[in-house]
Design a protein around this motif. Structure first.
Motif: not given
Length: 243
Positions: A115-118, A206-210, A230-232
């Motif tokens: 879980e990520i919150k910004i 797309g970001d998950l599968s780079v 997504h990248h985090t």
């Protein structure tokens, strides 16, 4: 070869080559000695890969997502920046279809819950038996929510175009030449209900599968996410792979 405007507003081209059918994904730096020695950064509203040699390739997320439909194929791409085309991944999928046939099979892996919150944005992932994504965008008084299951909804996700809200134009510094490379909200007609939220699912895939042509098994709930979030999440999921 595909031609068009990139996110920079410049004309760019991308050539695709089928490398083999015994591996999967995109070889982003096929001319380099160590093609997988790169890092992912978020830059000017898009995902950018930076190789250890300093070479960059911009705007990779749509092609990366399209390659998920071809799990038994590894492709090479030759470009410094990928054209936005119509703002979706559908044209990329059609281009890959010139070399191979899409499949409903997708590679998955197990990972830990995160879980990520910004500020007011968050991403939650709970491991489970199938991949489900719920994505909500709530901005400027407009709300879009989409629910997708992968792989059954992949084709719809790939056809969703990128977008920008009218209120963001002054600070986005986008070229007028990009006018037909996506959707201007709230003015342009959508292809289907909640297309902007489906496009954010496309960006997430797309970001998950780079890094690899595989996706985590479980359920995502995302609110006002973006490439940085997504990248985090990708880093955390890869670190928890097999957990």
């Amino acid at each position: 070869m595909l031609k068009g405007r990139g996110i920079s507003g410049k004309e760019c081209t991308a050539s695709i080559e089928l490398l083999n059918t015994s591996s999967s994904g995109i070889n982003w730096f096929p001319s380099e000695k160590n093609p997988k020695d790169f890092k992912v950064v978020y830059e000017n509203r898009t995902t950018v890969l930076v190789h250890s040699t300093g070479k960059k390739i911009k705007g990779v997320e749509h092609l990366s997502a399209a390659s998920l439909a071809f799990p038994n194929c590894e492709f090479a791409v030759y470009a410094d920046e990928l054209p936005l085309l119509d703002g979706s991944a559908k044209i990329w999928m059609n281009e890959l279809n010139n070399f191979a046939k899409p499949s409903e099979k997708i590679y998955f892996y197990n990972s830990k819950n995160i879980e990520i919150k910004i500020n007011d944005r968050y991403l939650q992932f709970t491991s489970g038996p199938k991949l489900e994504i719920q994505y909500t965008i709530n901005r400027f008084g407009y709300e879009f929510t989409a629910h997708a299951q992968i792989p059954s909804d992949l084709e719809k996700v790939l056809s969703a175009r990128t977008f920008i809200f009218e209120q963001e134009l002054p600070s986005a510094n986008l070229s007028e030449d990009l006018r037909n490379c996506g959707v201007l909200l709230p003015h342009d007609k959508l292809r289907f209900d909640n297309e902007p939220a489906y496009h954010k699912i496309l960006d997430l895939l797309g970001d998950l599968s780079v890094y690899s042509n595989a996706l985590p098994l479980g359920k995502f709930i995302v609110y006002n996410g973006g490439h940085e979030l997504h990248h985090t999440a990708t880093g955390a999921l890869i670190a928890g792979q097999g957990s």
